[in-house]
Design a protein around this motif. Sequence first.
Motif, PDB file in Angstrom:
ATOM      1  N   ASN A 207       0.616  -1.159  -0.012  1.00  0.00           N
ATOM      2  CA  ASN A 207      -0.198   0.316   0.141  1.00  0.00           C
ATOM      3  C   ASN A 207       0.631   1.547   0.044  1.00  0.00           C
ATOM      4  O   ASN A 207       0.377   2.106  -0.668  1.00  0.00           O
ATOM      5  CB  ASN A 207      -0.654   0.438   1.682  1.00  0.00           C
ATOM      6  CG  ASN A 207      -1.794  -0.932   0.739  1.00  0.00           C
ATOM      7  OD1 ASN A 207      -2.690  -1.279  -0.503  1.00  0.00           O
ATOM      8  ND2 ASN A 207      -2.830  -1.312   1.707  1.00  0.00           N
ATOM      9  N   SER A 226       3.566  -2.591  -7.801  1.00  0.00           N
ATOM     10  CA  SER A 226       2.864  -2.672  -6.122  1.00  0.00           C
ATOM     11  C   SER A 226       1.462  -3.092  -6.887  1.00  0.00           C
ATOM     12  O   SER A 226       1.106  -3.497  -5.549  1.00  0.00           O
ATOM     13  CB  SER A 226       3.046  -2.087  -5.270  1.00  0.00           C
ATOM     14  OG  SER A 226       4.229  -1.583  -4.508  1.00  0.00           O
ATOM     15  N   GLU A 227       1.108  -1.949  -6.884  1.00  0.00           N
ATOM     16  CA  GLU A 227      -0.764  -2.223  -7.217  1.00  0.00           C
ATOM     17  C   GLU A 227      -1.159  -4.102  -8.061  1.00  0.00           C
ATOM     18  O   GLU A 227      -1.718  -4.048  -7.921  1.00  0.00           O
ATOM     19  CB  GLU A 227      -0.937  -0.718  -8.344  1.00  0.00           C
ATOM     20  CG  GLU A 227      -2.452  -1.261  -8.427  1.00  0.00           C
ATOM     21  CD  GLU A 227      -3.153  -0.475  -6.788  1.00  0.00           C
ATOM     22  OE1 GLU A 227      -4.086  -0.999  -6.493  1.00  0.00           O
ATOM     23  OE2 GLU A 227      -2.211   0.180  -6.128  1.00  0.00           O
ATOM     24  N   GLN A 228      -0.388  -3.850  -9.121  1.00  0.00           N
ATOM     25  CA  GLN A 228       0.279  -5.189  -9.573  1.00  0.00           C
ATOM     26  C   GLN A 228       0.181  -6.342  -8.654  1.00  0.00           C
ATOM     27  O   GLN A 228      -0.800  -7.734  -9.338  1.00  0.00           O
ATOM     28  CB  GLN A 228       0.679  -5.270 -10.827  1.00  0.00           C
ATOM     29  CG  GLN A 228       0.779  -6.457 -11.708  1.00  0.00           C
ATOM     30  CD  GLN A 228       1.895  -6.910 -12.646  1.00  0.00           C
ATOM     31  OE1 GLN A 228       2.192  -5.171 -13.913  1.00  0.00           O
ATOM     32  NE2 GLN A 228       2.313  -7.627 -13.015  1.00  0.00           N
ATOM     33  N   LYS A 230      -0.317  -6.371  -5.598  1.00  0.00           N
ATOM     34  CA  LYS A 230      -1.213  -6.376  -4.730  1.00  0.00           C
ATOM     35  C   LYS A 230      -2.211  -7.613  -5.329  1.00  0.00           C
ATOM     36  O   LYS A 230      -3.511  -7.514  -4.152  1.00  0.00           O
ATOM     37  CB  LYS A 230      -1.290  -5.068  -4.605  1.00  0.00           C
ATOM     38  CG  LYS A 230      -2.024  -4.817  -3.083  1.00  0.00           C
ATOM     39  CD  LYS A 230      -2.270  -3.854  -2.522  1.00  0.00           C
ATOM     40  CE  LYS A 230      -2.634  -2.511  -2.925  1.00  0.00           C
ATOM     41  NZ  LYS A 230      -3.155  -1.089  -3.124  1.00  0.00           N
ATOM     42  N   ASN A 231      -2.710  -6.607  -6.138  1.00  0.00           N
ATOM     43  CA  ASN A 231      -4.099  -7.610  -6.956  1.00  0.00           C
ATOM     44  C   ASN A 231      -3.696  -8.111  -7.599  1.00  0.00           C
ATOM     45  O   ASN A 231      -4.904  -9.019  -8.519  1.00  0.00           O
ATOM     46  CB  ASN A 231      -4.928  -6.576  -8.206  1.00  0.00           C
ATOM     47  CG  ASN A 231      -5.004  -4.860  -6.791  1.00  0.00           C
ATOM     48  OD1 ASN A 231      -5.413  -4.935  -5.892  1.00  0.00           O
ATOM     49  ND2 ASN A 231      -5.005  -3.842  -7.548  1.00  0.00           N
TER      50      ASN A 231
END
Length: 242
Positions: A207, A226-228, A230-231
Amino acid sequence: MADKLFEAKNLKAFYGPTQVLFGIDFAIEAGRITTILGANGAGKTSTLRAVCQTVRTTGSMTLNAGAGEVQLVGRSTDAIVRMGVAHVPDGRGTFTALSVEDNLKLGAYVRRDKGNVAGDIEKAYSRFPRLAERRHQQAGTLSGGEQQMLAISRALMLRPKLLLLDEPSFGLAPLIVADIFRTMRQINAEDGVSMLLVEQNATLALNLAHHAYLLETGHVALSGPSEQIKNDESVRRAYLGY
């Protein structure tokens, strides 16, 4: 794309004859937060120690802090600090017998602009008001969360180009952790300090960070935004355990 502040290539690290990093590659963009994730024993802390040259390393690590690329492998830890790399180690590492304010002054010991040190101390107090309340208190008498705030603030007194953080959430209450991570985001956004974060709590780290590397027994198993990560449910289950 942001400029690369730091890049490691084929980085290996050793404790005596024991090898703990096996030719890893990773990079840190200027003004961005990069996190290294992995299970206990994956090599996360050893990576930070390799950057600081407190363990034996081979391979290449270059830092571009404004004067062109400089090779870090083989340099002294003190020389790397003077280049603008600050380290907040696991366990905080405050000088327990000294006051909060004296700890902060020590963080600026290599700086040449001594006239700006007092202003940066006040800036630390504005970010962490608890430290202002305890400025004359011995660091060893602070709570765990306050000691972590002090350790981060002392490292920032260097005015670093790169801040290394080793498990800043460890052993702290959730509300304190949220406060510290919120302030780290603020520091990155307002001052442009690049960070390399080692963190056991993958959710917290992803995050906060822009880019992530997942280590597995001294090897880079995966990297990406990070977003990739994390999801991606399959990545979370395979590597992050949630």
